[in-house]
Design an enzyme around this catalytic site. Structure first.
Site, PDB file in Angstrom:
ATOM      1  N   TYR A 112       0.680 -43.447   1.235  1.00 35.61           N
ATOM      2  CA  TYR A 112      -0.086 -44.546   1.437  1.00 35.61           C
ATOM      3  C   TYR A 112       0.387 -44.938   3.032  1.00 35.61           C
ATOM      4  O   TYR A 112       2.021 -45.654   2.718  1.00 35.61           O
ATOM      5  CB  TYR A 112       0.015 -45.482   0.615  1.00 35.61           C
ATOM      6  CG  TYR A 112      -0.585 -46.112   0.463  1.00 35.61           C
ATOM      7  CD1 TYR A 112      -1.746 -47.300   0.688  1.00 35.61           C
ATOM      8  CD2 TYR A 112       0.637 -47.542   0.988  1.00 35.61           C
ATOM      9  CE1 TYR A 112      -2.324 -48.122   0.192  1.00 35.61           C
ATOM     10  CE2 TYR A 112       0.066 -48.824   1.761  1.00 35.61           C
ATOM     11  CZ  TYR A 112      -1.508 -49.556   1.105  1.00 35.61           C
ATOM     12  OH  TYR A 112      -2.141 -50.373   1.180  1.00 35.61           O
ATOM     13  N   GLU A 168      -4.850 -50.160   6.564  1.00 37.03           N
ATOM     14  CA  GLU A 168      -5.012 -49.218   5.289  1.00 37.03           C
ATOM     15  C   GLU A 168      -5.257 -47.878   6.061  1.00 37.03           C
ATOM     16  O   GLU A 168      -6.373 -47.411   5.939  1.00 37.03           O
ATOM     17  CB  GLU A 168      -5.325 -49.953   3.955  1.00 37.03           C
ATOM     18  CG  GLU A 168      -4.582 -48.703   2.889  1.00 37.03           C
ATOM     19  CD  GLU A 168      -5.574 -49.763   1.672  1.00 37.03           C
ATOM     20  OE1 GLU A 168      -4.448 -50.104   1.160  1.00 37.03           O
ATOM     21  OE2 GLU A 168      -6.547 -49.233   1.648  1.00 37.03           O
TER      22      GLU A 168
END
Ligand code: GDP
Ligand code: MN
Length: 384
Positions: A101, A189
């Site tokens: 992530y 993101e």
């Protein structure tokens, strides 16, 4: 403004961030044709502005045209958390060794940018943050200093990715940082950021929020604006140049100035009512602006009564009153209206309204009295 994954990936690609080749499709036939061009295996990905598409059945791998047809058929029209899928992104499938992530966003409390990187990617990052906060390596970046390679490498090492991913991650994250700054993102993101078996690091998903205040230096963002999904009421209001936010209640609100509009929302709630919207008509209160505002509110079937709350400043009371009277000649409004008019030349304005007052057009001397009256009217007409 939130981008679709495919738009985020197209933006990433402009900044040299590796993403999978793919095409947009809006029909099953187009999806299969796109997959034929992209080359199998492909991933058929629902384009909706909400996370967790994978779990909801909106992300499917297809090895051939038949599978692609099956998946495109099942995903188009699928309802993912209230978002109906109308667009597909068909991309070359990737082999995955590890999922990570990565993101950059603004930490308003720290007045710095915040980078987050975790070796536990692919899953819900909120869950990782809640269950194992130490699994997320955080970095604050001063907007003046920026992120240099040494600092970025330190951050990557702190995240404990597979050693094979370190160099690629540093390179990708520096590009992501550049994209985040240059494109004026509020959020960039990548979840998952992947390590492929061949050692390359790659962005497999993209979630980008652009800062609406930066649109003036990005004329190309008009294309993203065109694909935004908006509340129908909001679209109608924005077309008229009004600042409007749809809410769940039944008291329509029109006020001049964002601060007063927010106070109006508050006071309606305080006296036991539920606001149907926030609407700031801005500085002036011409007949044209008032007509537009009333039309937008009148089109909301939930509205049971309307509160016009105006504080005259530069705009004088009589101009506001004339604007309201003229607007009411142009649109026929179903719900009763309660006006509170104060500020510059309020007496003159009230005198103009006086002959027009009735059960459906009332005036109250104070904001509280007007709020109580408008909520009472709404409740007597079924507002709850
Ligand atoms: P999200 O569920 O909305 O976040 O959608 P993602 O694009 O992140 O995809 C969800 C998951 O699907 C990923 O974490 C991967 O595990 C899997 N996935 C997506 N694309 C591919 C791909 O190209 N190859 C493989 N093997 N898995 C993929
Ligand atoms: Mn994802």
């Amino acid at each position: 403004m939130d981008l679709y994954e495919y738009q985020g990936k197209q933006l990433f690609a402009k900044y040299g961030i590796p993403v999978s080749a793919g095409e947009v499709a809006t029909t099953v036939d187009d999806a299969v044709a796109a997959a034929d061009r992209v080359g199998y295996p492909v991933v058929v990905k629902a384009q909706v502005q909400v996370g967790g598409r994978g779990k909801a059945g909106g992300i499917k791998l297809a090895a051939n045209a038949d599978e692609c047809r099956t998946h495109a058929t099942s995903i188009l029209g699928l309802d993912i958390k209230g978002h109906v899928v109308k667009i597909l992104w068909i991309e070359q499938a990737s082999d995955i060794a590890s999922e990570y992530y990565a993101s950059f966003t603004l930490d308003r409390a720290a007045k710095l940018h915040l980078g987050m990187l975790s070796a536990q990617g692919g899953v819900d990052i909120e869950q990782v943050a809640a269950e194992s906060p130490d699994a997320i390596a955080r970095i604050h970046v001063d907007p003046v200093d920026g992120l240099d390679e040494a600092k970025c490498r330190e951050w990557v090492l702190a995240a404990g990715l597979d050693a094979a991913a370190n160099d690629g991650a540093v390179e990708l994250l520096l590009k992501l940082w550049h994209c985040y700054v240059a494109a004026d993102c509020d959020l960039a993101e990548v979840n998952p950021l992947i390590l492929k078996p061949d050692g390359k690091v790659h962005a497999l998903d993209a979630k980008v929020t652009l800062d609406d205040n930066s649109v003036f230096r990005h004329p190309e963002y008009a294309e993203y604006d065109a694909t935004q999904v908006r509340d129908e009421r909001e679209t109608a209001a924005h077309e008229k140049g009004l600042q409007y936010v749809g809410l769940e209640g039944y008291v329509g609100i029109i006020a001049n100035g964002a601060g007063l509009a927010m106070s109006t929302v508050d006071i309606v709630s305080q006296v036991g009512g539920k606001p149907a919207n926030f609407l700031d008509i801005g500085g002036g209160a011409s007949a044209e602006v008032m007509t537009g505002a009333l039309e937008v509110i009148n089109n909301d079937p939930a509205v049971r009564s309307i509160f016009i709350n105006i504080f005259g400043g530069i705009t004088k009371g009589e101009e506001v009153a004339n604007g309201i009277v003229e607007a009411l000649k142009r649109v026929s409004i179903d719900a009763p209206i309660v006006i509170r008019l104060d500020g510059t030349n309020a007496d003159e304005g009230r005198a103009i309204l006086e002959p027009h007052l009735s059960d459906t057009l009332q005036i109250e001397p104070t904001m509280v009295a007007a709020a109580e009256r408008v909520v009472e009217l709404a409740k007597s007409r079924g507002g709850k």
